[in-house]
Design a protein around this motif. Structure first.
Motif, mmCIF file in Angstrom:
data_model
loop_
_atom_site.group_PDB
_atom_site.id
_atom_site.type_symbol
_atom_site.label_atom_id
_atom_site.label_comp_id
_atom_site.label_asym_id
_atom_site.label_seq_id
_atom_site.Cartn_x
_atom_site.Cartn_y
_atom_site.Cartn_z
ATOM 1 N N ALA A 1 7.475 7.386 -17.379
ATOM 2 C CA ALA A 1 6.634 7.437 -16.180
ATOM 3 C C ALA A 1 6.784 6.135 -15.413
ATOM 4 C CB ALA A 1 5.172 7.675 -16.564
ATOM 5 N N ILE A 2 7.195 6.238 -14.146
ATOM 6 C CA ILE A 2 7.452 5.056 -13.321
ATOM 7 C C ILE A 2 6.758 5.208 -11.975
ATOM 8 C CG2 ILE A 2 9.211 3.648 -12.187
ATOM 9 C CD1 ILE A 2 11.206 4.608 -14.291
ATOM 10 N N THR A 3 6.037 4.165 -11.578
ATOM 11 C CA THR A 3 5.359 4.137 -10.283
ATOM 12 C C THR A 3 5.638 2.814 -9.582
ATOM 13 O OG1 THR A 3 3.519 5.502 -11.119
ATOM 14 C CG2 THR A 3 3.120 4.244 -9.106
ATOM 15 N N ASP A 4 6.113 2.874 -8.330
ATOM 16 C CA ASP A 4 6.210 1.684 -7.493
ATOM 17 C C ASP A 4 4.935 1.565 -6.669
ATOM 18 O OD1 ASP A 4 8.771 1.242 -8.414
ATOM 19 O OD2 ASP A 4 9.750 2.159 -6.687
ATOM 20 N N TYR A 5 4.494 0.333 -6.432
ATOM 21 C CA TYR A 5 3.289 0.151 -5.635
ATOM 22 C C TYR A 5 3.444 -1.069 -4.745
ATOM 23 C CZ TYR A 5 1.879 -3.858 -8.484
ATOM 24 O OH TYR A 5 1.841 -5.088 -9.087
ATOM 25 N N GLN A 6 2.695 -1.089 -3.654
ATOM 26 C CA GLN A 6 2.599 -2.298 -2.838
ATOM 27 C C GLN A 6 1.246 -2.330 -2.142
ATOM 28 O OE1 GLN A 6 4.921 -2.200 1.070
ATOM 29 N NE2 GLN A 6 6.219 -0.880 -0.208
ATOM 30 N N VAL A 7 0.645 -3.509 -2.116
ATOM 31 C CA VAL A 7 -0.629 -3.702 -1.449
ATOM 32 C C VAL A 7 -0.367 -3.817 0.049
ATOM 33 C CG1 VAL A 7 -2.626 -5.214 -1.176
ATOM 34 C CG2 VAL A 7 -1.650 -4.817 -3.450
ATOM 35 N N ILE A 8 -1.046 -2.983 0.839
ATOM 36 C CA ILE A 8 -0.872 -2.997 2.295
ATOM 37 C C ILE A 8 -1.924 -3.890 2.954
ATOM 38 C CG2 ILE A 8 -0.689 -1.575 4.368
ATOM 39 C CD1 ILE A 8 1.467 -1.036 2.231
ATOM 40 N N GLU A 9 -3.178 -3.735 2.557
ATOM 41 C CA GLU A 9 -4.262 -4.545 3.097
ATOM 42 C C GLU A 9 -5.318 -4.744 2.021
ATOM 43 O OE1 GLU A 9 -5.377 -3.947 7.424
ATOM 44 O OE2 GLU A 9 -4.553 -1.957 6.971
ATOM 45 N N MET A 10 -6.117 -5.793 2.200
ATOM 46 C CA MET A 10 -7.165 -6.090 1.233
ATOM 47 C C MET A 10 -8.514 -6.219 1.933
ATOM 48 S SD MET A 10 -5.277 -8.939 -1.153
ATOM 49 C CE MET A 10 -4.501 -9.769 0.232
ATOM 50 N N ALA A 11 -9.579 -5.819 1.242
ATOM 51 C CA ALA A 11 -10.947 -6.069 1.686
ATOM 52 C C ALA A 11 -11.482 -7.186 0.807
ATOM 53 C CB ALA A 11 -11.794 -4.809 1.560
#
Length: 320
Positions: free
Chosen positions: A212-222
């Motif tokens: 199981a492989i997932t790529d992620y990236q943070v776009i914006e933060m609160a």
């Protein structure tokens, strides 16, 4: 029927659960009776024992024991074709001769169960012409919203099913997670297995699980409270995105099953903040079909609250 028979799974039934297959083809058989047959090994797929949750594939052979008389089948109230057509029209983002793509509402199940009668599959059945069943080619959890693809012809069902199974379809989900993932961009490579008591199964990390492989990236933060994260599943395991985000300590907001109390953010509805935003589907002899679904429901309200960009265009590195 005097004895057991062998029935070949058709393309129209590829990918559905074995209990759903029996419900469609032998409605006179109760779920309890089917469970008993499965326990005793009277129902088999390609000669092997299976559970009710087993998903079948086109071309497999199902051993069907003698069935009760069809006249004993329950006669549920039929859904109005006009009502079903109107509801589907409200969800439809794209349609051509072979494909219909929906923007699924949060909270609406894709398929039915013992206590679920209102679902996408029932709507599709109600509007399908007599000679062609509109069918699902992939699935979303009940509490996940966004793009859901259906096939209007057998030919379309075949190539779409093969594309999803062969991982040639690009998928992008948007999620709100608790906290901020570190690093801000990365790949989660953690095998998952399904475990737990019946009806409460969860995907959990295991060296013996499926890749199981997932790529992620943070776009914006609160601040440090929550993050707008884009997710790209490379594999397609059940609950993969939910399990992986919880694994790195930033569960999807509203996902009590995997995040527990850590999935809560004050001031936000405790509903799943996971949305299938974008699909790129290769088409034989044609340009790829590029689909994007606009946010709706509670996620749209959350994005407004945090002033997140609903037009964000994540760029995925090729060498991530």
């Amino acid at each position: 029927m005097n004895g057991p028979t062998q029935v070949k799974v058709k393309w129209d039934d590829d990918g559905i659960r074995i209990d759903r297959w029996f419900k469609n083809h032998y409605p006179q058989l109760s779920f309890g009776a089917l469970q008993k047959m499965l326990r005793k090994g009277q129902v088999r797929v390609d000669g092997g024992r299976v559970q009710a949750s087993h998903r079948i594939e086109a071309g497999q052979m199902i051993r069907v024991p003698p069935m009760p008389d069809p006249s004993d089948a329950p006669k549920p109230r039929a859904m109005s074709r006009a009502d079903a057509r109107e509801r589907l029209a409200e969800m439809t983002l794209y349609e051509d001769a072979g494909v219909m793509v929906l923007n699924k509402p949060f909270g609406l199940a894709v398929q039915g169960g013992a206590k679920t009668t209102d679902h996408i599959d029932a709507l599709l059945e109600a509007v399908s012409p007599d000679d062609a069943r509109i069918r699902l080619v992939h699935r979303l959890d009940r509490d996940t919203g966004g793009l859901l693809v259906t096939a209007k012809t057998r030919k379309a069902a075949q190539w779409l099913t093969e594309a999803f199974r062969g991982r040639t379809i690009e998928k992008e989900y948007w999620a709100l997670v608790k906290g901020v993932p570190q690093p801000l961009e990365g790949r989660i490579d953690a095998k998952l297995e399904k475990a737990g008591p019946k009806g409460q199964e969860k995907a959990r990390p295991s060296d013996d699980g499926q890749k199981a492989i997932t790529d992620y990236q943070v776009i914006e933060m609160a601040a440090q409270k929550a993050s707008f994260v884009a997710l790209r599943p490379i594999t397609g395991r059940t609950h993969q995105l939910r399990a992986h985000m919880a694994l790195i300590g930033t569960p999807i907001v509203g996902d009590g099953k995997y995040g527990g109390s850590d999935a809560k953010v004050d001031g936000l509805p405790q509903k799943m903040h996971l949305f299938c935003r974008r699909l790129v589907i290769p088409r034989p002899g044609n340009r790829p079909l590029v689909l994007e679904a606009p946010l709706h429901g509670h996620m749209k309200e959350t994005w407004k609250l945090f002033n997140f960009d609903e037009r964000a265009k994540p760029e995925w590195p090729e060498d991530l």
